[in-house]
Scaffold this active site. Structure first.
Site, PDB file in Angstrom:
ATOM      1  N   ASP A  46      -1.933   6.822  -3.140  1.00 38.59           N
ATOM      2  CA  ASP A  46      -0.823   6.036  -2.584  1.00 38.59           C
ATOM      3  C   ASP A  46      -0.346   4.971  -3.582  1.00 38.59           C
ATOM      4  O   ASP A  46      -0.810   4.927  -4.726  1.00 38.59           O
ATOM      5  CB  ASP A  46      -1.225   5.400  -1.252  1.00 38.59           C
TER       6      ASP A  46
ATOM      7  N   ASP B  94      -5.518   3.170  -3.583  1.00 38.24           N
ATOM      8  CA  ASP B  94      -6.786   3.205  -2.848  1.00 38.24           C
ATOM      9  C   ASP B  94      -6.896   4.419  -1.915  1.00 38.24           C
ATOM     10  O   ASP B  94      -7.996   4.820  -1.560  1.00 38.24           O
ATOM     11  CB  ASP B  94      -7.066   1.883  -2.104  1.00 38.24           C
ATOM     12  N   ARG B  95      -5.759   5.032  -1.550  1.00 36.70           N
ATOM     13  CA  ARG B  95      -5.832   6.213  -0.673  1.00 36.70           C
ATOM     14  C   ARG B  95      -5.796   7.496  -1.495  1.00 36.70           C
ATOM     15  O   ARG B  95      -5.214   7.523  -2.586  1.00 36.70           O
ATOM     16  CB  ARG B  95      -4.639   6.247   0.274  1.00 36.70           C
TER      17      ARG B  95
ATOM     18  N   SER C 296       0.806  -1.220   0.000  1.00 35.82           N
ATOM     19  CA  SER C 296       0.000   0.000   0.000  1.00 35.82           C
ATOM     20  C   SER C 296       0.840   1.271   0.000  1.00 35.82           C
ATOM     21  O   SER C 296       1.587   1.527  -0.924  1.00 35.82           O
ATOM     22  CB  SER C 296      -0.943  -0.054   1.203  1.00 35.82           C
ATOM     23  N   HIS C 297       0.762   2.024   1.083  1.00 38.60           N
ATOM     24  CA  HIS C 297       1.433   3.325   1.196  1.00 38.60           C
ATOM     25  C   HIS C 297       2.833   3.179   1.802  1.00 38.60           C
ATOM     26  O   HIS C 297       3.520   4.178   1.992  1.00 38.60           O
ATOM     27  CB  HIS C 297       0.598   4.233   2.091  1.00 38.60           C
TER      28      HIS C 297
ATOM     29  N   LYS D 250     -11.444   0.894  -1.068  1.00 35.61           N
ATOM     30  CA  LYS D 250     -11.440   2.345  -1.201  1.00 35.61           C
ATOM     31  C   LYS D 250     -10.813   2.713  -2.538  1.00 35.61           C
ATOM     32  O   LYS D 250     -10.097   1.900  -3.126  1.00 35.61           O
ATOM     33  CB  LYS D 250     -10.743   3.006  -0.025  1.00 35.61           C
TER      34      LYS D 250
ATOM     35  N   ASP E 256      -0.823   1.785  -4.202  1.00 38.98           N
ATOM     36  CA  ASP E 256      -1.750   0.898  -4.913  1.00 38.98           C
ATOM     37  C   ASP E 256      -3.064   1.574  -5.273  1.00 38.98           C
ATOM     38  O   ASP E 256      -4.013   0.904  -5.683  1.00 38.98           O
ATOM     39  CB  ASP E 256      -1.994  -0.383  -4.116  1.00 38.98           C
TER      40      ASP E 256
END
Ligand code: G16
Length: 539
Positions: free
Chosen positions: A276, A280-281, A112-113, A375, A278
């Site tokens: 981010d 989603d953020r 992710s982030h 998200k 991937d």
């Protein structure tokens, strides 16, 4: 040919808030990934009838891991694999691909982030046919498999060329290399009014979309520059890189400082957003202005009618318990359902599947809706652009008007990182014991009205989950404590601080929350227990 390889269990393969997330050096140990994958497949019956998605955010080790997953899946007689071209698929696009093609699940290789590279982090988000990440009972079953594993199966096929859209075979498994962008873009066109957005993007409105060298670079280029006609260069840090070009791909005030500095400078465009690793953020910025994720969810919900997909009405809205109460006030005004869940997008899935909610969001820079079960960073950006296209107001004015209508929840998250796990667990256990004794006491002028663990009862599968401790004060302020489930370096204590006011709308959150932050500090006894006098990160 299928080989059966003897292996020994690793004891640390329990999934956290969002899949398995580890330091790359741990994830690349001998048989580490193989054990985890075989453990997942061991929990799924009739694999010869099952199809899965494979992709990721482009980080270091993804290319190697994808080849391994293909060969392990083939050895386990999986029917079909859909693999993102060049190994890329954003988390939201992956959810859509699973749902649209009625797949049985998917693997998005991302931490992710968290930063990437050999000295960074690696991760696997494992989704089921729901389009979202597996439920706690499923991850528990997989964890039990990881503790008992003694062998895994792997097919001896040549590595697959991921650069061409084609269909191949490894053993009995069909492997289709798919375009990871096209279906997602079509879905965005169905939700939003693209001709209207195009008018805005070509009208001299200046904006920057920062993909932070994660997976949304190519999505952003196609959507913002090609489809909407924004000038070339609107999307920055647009190439997915194995180490994110040295960036920490976390779209917040600290790690996207270059973007924040731009937006607080003379040269600031009208609007900026970041995603981010991937995708989603999201982070939303206006000129000299930052929209907190909790406010973002509230403002999007309040403006649902501006979006074609929602103009006929929405179901309810949900937030994680740690997210501020801002969206609750909107839900009450709109007379729609409101739900609070533990941290983790997986907890929204049943609420969406049962038509209880349309929108949901979290303080951790996440917002999304029921078009998918993750998200969605680009969705949030398109939503904000739609509000601007309709109102022609600045991000600051849109937010200020919202606060004038509903009041403002000042909000900060204080993170104490790298705490030994045992110390953190003891701190939380002792704090939980202490909660009943806090009621009625006053800290820095704030009197506790309620103090209890947050326990969620899922209305669909009737499971219960405890996640964090909540202290409420008589003026509506709140402090929430919980341990992060995504860190890879010891434990992280997160302290979420929130204070609601209806005047003083444009103050500095750190000043408005100074007393409450100090109270949170005192109540948790964090300094005595960890030696830390200040949080490592404030967002
Ligand atoms: C993940 C989860 C989110 C969660 C966030 C922070 O996001 O999907 O639901 O809010 O981690 O979790 P924690 O507070 O436990 O560290 P992402 O973007 O990392 O997948």
């Amino acid at each position: 040919m299928i080989e059966i390889i003897k292996t020994k269990p690793y004891t640390d393969q329990k999934m956290g808030t969002a899949g398995l997330r580890k330091k790359t050096r741990i994830a690349t140990q001998e048989n580490y990934l193989e054990n985890f994958l075989q453990s997942i497949f061991n929990t799924i019956p009739d694999l010869d009838k099952k199809s899965f998605l494979i992709g990721g955010d482009g980080r270091y080790y993804n290319k190697i891991a994808i080849q391994k997953i293909i060969k392990i899946a083939a050895a386990n007689n999986v029917k079909k694999l859909y693999v993102g071209q060049n190994g890329l698929v954003s988390t939201p696009a992956g959810s859509h691909i699973i749902l649209k093609n009625k797949l049985d699940g998917g693997f998005v290789l991302s931490a992710s982030h968290n930063p990437g590279g050999l000295n960074g982090d690696f991760g696997i988000k494992y989704a089921t046919s729901s389009g979202g990440q597996c439920q706690p009972s499923e991850s528990e079953a997989i964890y039990n498999q990881t503790l008992a594993i003694s062998e895994y199966k792997i097919a001896d096929c040549p590595d697959i060329d991921l650069s061409h859209l084609t269909t191949l075979k490894c053993e009995n498994t069909e492997i289709e290399i798919i375009d990871p962008y096209i279906d997602y873009i079509e879905m965005m066109k169905e939700i939003f009014d693209f001709p209207k957005l195009k008018k805005l993007a070509t009208s001299g409105f200046r904006f920057v979309f920062d993909a932070m060298n994660g997976v949304t670079g190519p999505y952003g280029k196609r959507i913002f520059e090609q489809e909407l006609g924004a000038p070339q260069g609107t999307v920055i840090n647009a190439s997915p890189l194995e180490d994110f070009g040295g960036l920490h791909p976390d779209p917040n005030l600290i790690y996207a400082k270059h973007l924040v500095d731009l937006m607080y400078s003379e040269a600031a465009p009208d609007f900026a957003a970041a995603n981010d690793g991937d995708g989603d953020r999201n982070m939303i910025l206006g000129q000299s202005f930052f929209v907190s994720p909790s406010d973002c969810l509230a403002i999007l919900t309040d403006n649902y009618k501006l979006i074609p997909a929602y103009k006929n009405g929405i179901y309810g809205v949900a937030k994680s318990a740690a997210t501020s109460m801002a969206v609750k006030r909107v839900a009450d005004a709109l007379n729609i359902g409101f739900y609070e869940v533990p941290t983790g997008w997986k907890y929204f899935i049943h609420l969406m599947d049962s038509n209880r909610i349309t929108f949901c969001g979290e303080e951790s820079f996440g917002a999304g809706a029921s078009h998918i079960r993750e998200k969605d960073g680009i969705w949030a950006v398109l939503f904000w652009l739609s509000i601007v296209a309709d109102t022609r107001k600045s991000i600051k004015d849109i937010t200020l008007e919202h606060w004038k209508k509903y009041g403002r929840s000042y909000y900060l998250r204080n993170d104490f990182e790298g705490i030994p796990q045992e110390t953190a667990d003891k701190l939380m256990a002792d704090l939980e014991q202490k909660l009943p004794t806090l009621v009625g006491k006053t800290f820095n002028g704030f009197t506790v009205s309620e103090a209890e663990p947050f326990i969620y009862h899922d209305p669909v599968d009737h499971s219960s989950n405890k996640n964090g401790l909540v202290i409420r004060f008589t003026d509506g302020s709140r402090i929430v404590y919980r341990l992060s489930g995504t860190g890879t370096n010891g434990a992280t204590l997160r302290t979420y601080i929130e204070r609601y006011v209806t005047d003083k709308l444009l103050e500095d959150p750190e000043i408005m929350l100074r007393e409450l932050s100090a109270a949170a500090h005192t109540i948790s006894d964090v300094t005595a227990r960890t030696g830390k006098t200040e949080p490592d990160i404030i967002t």
